[in-house]
Design a protein around this motif. Structure first.
Motif, PDB file in Angstrom:
ATOM      1  N   ALA A   1       6.834  13.803   0.252  1.00  0.00           N
ATOM      2  CA  ALA A   1       6.994  12.478  -0.360  1.00  0.00           C
ATOM      3  C   ALA A   1       6.335  11.362   0.443  1.00  0.00           C
ATOM      4  O   ALA A   1       5.736  10.458  -0.130  1.00  0.00           O
ATOM      5  CB  ALA A   1       8.473  12.168  -0.565  1.00  0.00           C
ATOM      6  N   GLU A   2       6.434  11.414   1.764  1.00  0.00           N
ATOM      7  CA  GLU A   2       5.888  10.307   2.551  1.00  0.00           C
ATOM      8  C   GLU A   2       4.396  10.468   2.864  1.00  0.00           C
ATOM      9  O   GLU A   2       3.811   9.624   3.530  1.00  0.00           O
ATOM     10  CB  GLU A   2       6.683  10.109   3.843  1.00  0.00           C
ATOM     11  CG  GLU A   2       8.098   9.574   3.634  1.00  0.00           C
ATOM     12  CD  GLU A   2       8.162   8.268   2.837  1.00  0.00           C
ATOM     13  OE1 GLU A   2       7.241   7.450   2.942  1.00  0.00           O
ATOM     14  OE2 GLU A   2       9.144   8.097   2.086  1.00  0.00           O
ATOM     15  N   VAL A   3       3.790  11.538   2.392  1.00  0.00           N
ATOM     16  CA  VAL A   3       2.378  11.770   2.705  1.00  0.00           C
ATOM     17  C   VAL A   3       1.481  10.782   1.954  1.00  0.00           C
ATOM     18  O   VAL A   3       0.639  10.105   2.555  1.00  0.00           O
ATOM     19  CB  VAL A   3       1.969  13.225   2.387  1.00  0.00           C
ATOM     20  CG1 VAL A   3       0.474  13.410   2.563  1.00  0.00           C
ATOM     21  CG2 VAL A   3       2.739  14.190   3.287  1.00  0.00           C
TER      22      VAL A   3
ATOM     23  N   GLY B   1       1.399   4.068  -2.999  1.00  0.00           N
ATOM     24  CA  GLY B   1       1.127   5.482  -2.712  1.00  0.00           C
ATOM     25  C   GLY B   1       2.166   6.372  -3.371  1.00  0.00           C
ATOM     26  O   GLY B   1       1.840   7.363  -4.041  1.00  0.00           O
ATOM     27  N   HIS B   2       3.437   6.004  -3.233  1.00  0.00           N
ATOM     28  CA  HIS B   2       4.512   6.752  -3.912  1.00  0.00           C
ATOM     29  C   HIS B   2       4.314   6.695  -5.427  1.00  0.00           C
ATOM     30  O   HIS B   2       4.449   7.692  -6.124  1.00  0.00           O
ATOM     31  CB  HIS B   2       5.879   6.125  -3.607  1.00  0.00           C
ATOM     32  CG  HIS B   2       6.384   6.406  -2.219  1.00  0.00           C
ATOM     33  ND1 HIS B   2       6.451   7.672  -1.699  1.00  0.00           N
ATOM     34  CD2 HIS B   2       6.871   5.576  -1.266  1.00  0.00           C
ATOM     35  CE1 HIS B   2       6.961   7.598  -0.467  1.00  0.00           C
ATOM     36  NE2 HIS B   2       7.206   6.354  -0.170  1.00  0.00           N
ATOM     37  N   ALA B   3       4.029   5.474  -5.908  1.00  0.00           N
ATOM     38  CA  ALA B   3       3.929   5.273  -7.354  1.00  0.00           C
ATOM     39  C   ALA B   3       2.815   6.139  -7.951  1.00  0.00           C
ATOM     40  O   ALA B   3       3.006   6.796  -8.981  1.00  0.00           O
ATOM     41  CB  ALA B   3       3.680   3.797  -7.663  1.00  0.00           C
TER      42      ALA B   3
ATOM     43  N   ALA C   1       0.847  -1.211   0.000  1.00  0.00           N
ATOM     44  CA  ALA C   1       0.000   0.000   0.000  1.00  0.00           C
ATOM     45  C   ALA C   1       0.875   1.251   0.000  1.00  0.00           C
ATOM     46  O   ALA C   1       0.604   2.226  -0.713  1.00  0.00           O
ATOM     47  CB  ALA C   1      -0.915  -0.012   1.227  1.00  0.00           C
ATOM     48  N   HIS C   2       1.945   1.207   0.789  1.00  0.00           N
ATOM     49  CA  HIS C   2       2.868   2.334   0.922  1.00  0.00           C
ATOM     50  C   HIS C   2       3.533   2.682  -0.420  1.00  0.00           C
ATOM     51  O   HIS C   2       3.460   3.814  -0.888  1.00  0.00           O
ATOM     52  CB  HIS C   2       3.926   1.960   1.969  1.00  0.00           C
ATOM     53  CG  HIS C   2       4.928   3.024   2.250  1.00  0.00           C
ATOM     54  ND1 HIS C   2       4.893   3.785   3.394  1.00  0.00           N
ATOM     55  CD2 HIS C   2       6.004   3.476   1.557  1.00  0.00           C
ATOM     56  CE1 HIS C   2       5.895   4.652   3.387  1.00  0.00           C
ATOM     57  NE2 HIS C   2       6.595   4.480   2.279  1.00  0.00           N
ATOM     58  N   GLU C   3       4.146   1.675  -1.037  1.00  0.00           N
ATOM     59  CA  GLU C   3       4.899   1.944  -2.266  1.00  0.00           C
ATOM     60  C   GLU C   3       3.972   2.338  -3.419  1.00  0.00           C
ATOM     61  O   GLU C   3       4.339   3.159  -4.254  1.00  0.00           O
ATOM     62  CB  GLU C   3       5.758   0.735  -2.656  1.00  0.00           C
ATOM     63  CG  GLU C   3       6.850   0.385  -1.645  1.00  0.00           C
ATOM     64  CD  GLU C   3       7.770   1.535  -1.262  1.00  0.00           C
ATOM     65  OE1 GLU C   3       7.952   2.466  -2.085  1.00  0.00           O
ATOM     66  OE2 GLU C   3       8.290   1.526  -0.132  1.00  0.00           O
TER      67      GLU C   3
HETATM   68 ZN    ZN Z   1       8.131   5.772   1.608  1.00  0.00          ZN
END
Ligand code: ZN
Length: 379
Positions: free
Chosen positions: A196-198, A172-174, A168-170
């Motif tokens: 970036a981490e939001v 989100g970045h993608a 889910a995290h990555e």
């Molecule tokens: Zn991250």
């Protein structure tokens, strides 16, 4: 490990001292009032964002102490040491999750972000954006790289709950990269580290809400909530402690003092006592930890993990509460790249990091989770 590191304590102190002296030279040469001002100006983040974070966490540090107390109670130890910090509080609730199921769960969990978002997510799943499993010669960890064609995601998926959160995290970045690349020109498409981490953490928070919404089982809830609490501990409290350490050593250098090993160890120990509270035994060894944190060479960088986390929590709450209008604002934020200063971009999404509110909101969620965890684990 820390004993070995202690053998090099003066070398490590000399290195960190030189790093800060260098920053002071540049800050002075460019007439900044402080090292902190000089560092934050690179991404247009006001100094008050940094100091508000530390202040708010201090105001609520009792919550962290409560968590430490609960950990000590649940582990059933007479003394809690730093090496007890990473032990699972709720053992054996982790089931193997096949990758197909993890994708399906993440897809369902991100329904609050709307159909456009999920269409892109599905496109990523279906068109090999992700390198899933570990393999010979493949590096560890996980990351997402925004490329002009489409984002690429590296995972080392193992089927744990943690792995599912990483997916889910990555993604989100993608998807942040995808939307920014689609809506900005090449120069403005790459987002700043402050934001970036939001997107990644917001996805994690939505996944957590989704999973909690699906289970009434005490044990499973406790397992999930513990995962959430751990994240707060390591991302909000610990990174703020690091940020405060940097702030204090910067002040020493500002006053013309030298960062000696004794000064650094003393300060680091003091901060650990303040953040972890009376139920944690602060052994001498932990005083050396500063010497192994590479981020202290990145000039006031780590606070962004904590502020990003708070922003993400605030945004996920808003999306769940308000639905479509919040999602529309959020997608505009994801599409913004670095076309505006990060604080402005986050305002578009509906969170104002120049005020202490997002940090307060995150801390009050931490308290709610703590309440439930205490209730769930009452024997
Ligand atoms: Zn991250």
């Amino acid at each position: 490990m820390y004993h070995t590191l202690s053998g090099f304590r003066n070398t490590a102190a000399a290195l960190l001292n030189a790093q800060n002296k260098q920053l002071k030279f540049f800050a002075d040469a460019r007439k900044y009032p402080s090292l902190l001002d000089a560092a934050l100006d690179a991404t247009n983040v006001p100094v008050s964002v940094y100091t508000n974070l530390i202040q708010e966490v201090h105001n609520h540090i009792e919550k962290m102490h409560r968590y430490v107390r609960l950990r000590k109670k649940l582990l059933g130890v007479e003394e809690l040491h730093f090496y007890d910090i990473y032990t699972q509080l709720v053992p054996n609730a982790d089931r193997k999750i096949p990758f197909a199921q993890a994708k399906q769960t993440v897809y369902e969990a991100l329904a609050p972000l709307g159909e456009d978002y999920r269409r892109v997510l599905q496109e990523g799943f279906d068109h090999r954006w992700i390198d899933v499993y570990h393999n010979e010669g493949k590096r560890g960890g996980a990351y997402s790289a925004g490329t002009p064609v489409h984002p690429l995601v590296l995972l080392n998926y193992t089927g744990t709950l943690d792995s599912q959160f990483v997916l889910a995290h990555e993604m989100g970045h993608a998807l942040h990269s995808y939307y920014s690349a689609k809506h900005q020109n090449f120069v403005d498409s790459d987002y700043e580290i402050f934001v970036a981490e939001v997107a990644s953490t917001c996805n994690e928070a939505l996944l957590m809400e989704h999973l909690l919404g699906k289970t009434e089982d005490r044990r499973e809830r406790a397992f999930l909530i513990n995962h959430f609490l751990e994240q707060f501990k390591s991302t909000l409290f610990r990174q703020t402690m690091f940020a405060e350490f940097e702030l204090e050593i910067g002040k020493l250098v500002q006053r013309g003092q030298t960062l000696t090993a004794d000064a650094l160890c003393g300060l680091y120990r003091q901060l650990n006592q303040a953040y972890f509270g009376p139920d944690m035994v602060v052994d001498d060894e932990i005083s050396m930890e500063w010497a192994r944190i590479p981020h202290f060479y990145c000039n006031y960088y780590v606070f962004q993990y904590a502020t990003g986390y708070c922003a993400a929590i605030a945004l996920s709450r808003r999306i769940l509460r308000e639905g479509a209008p919040a999602v529309e604002d959020y997608l505009r934020f994801l599409s913004g790249g670095c076309s505006k200063p990060p604080i402005e971009l986050l305002k578009i999404a509906g969170v104002d990091m120049a005020t202490p509110d997002p940090v307060r909101q995150a801390l009050s969620l931490f308290e709610e989770l703590l309440d439930e965890m205490e209730a769930l684990t009452e024997a």
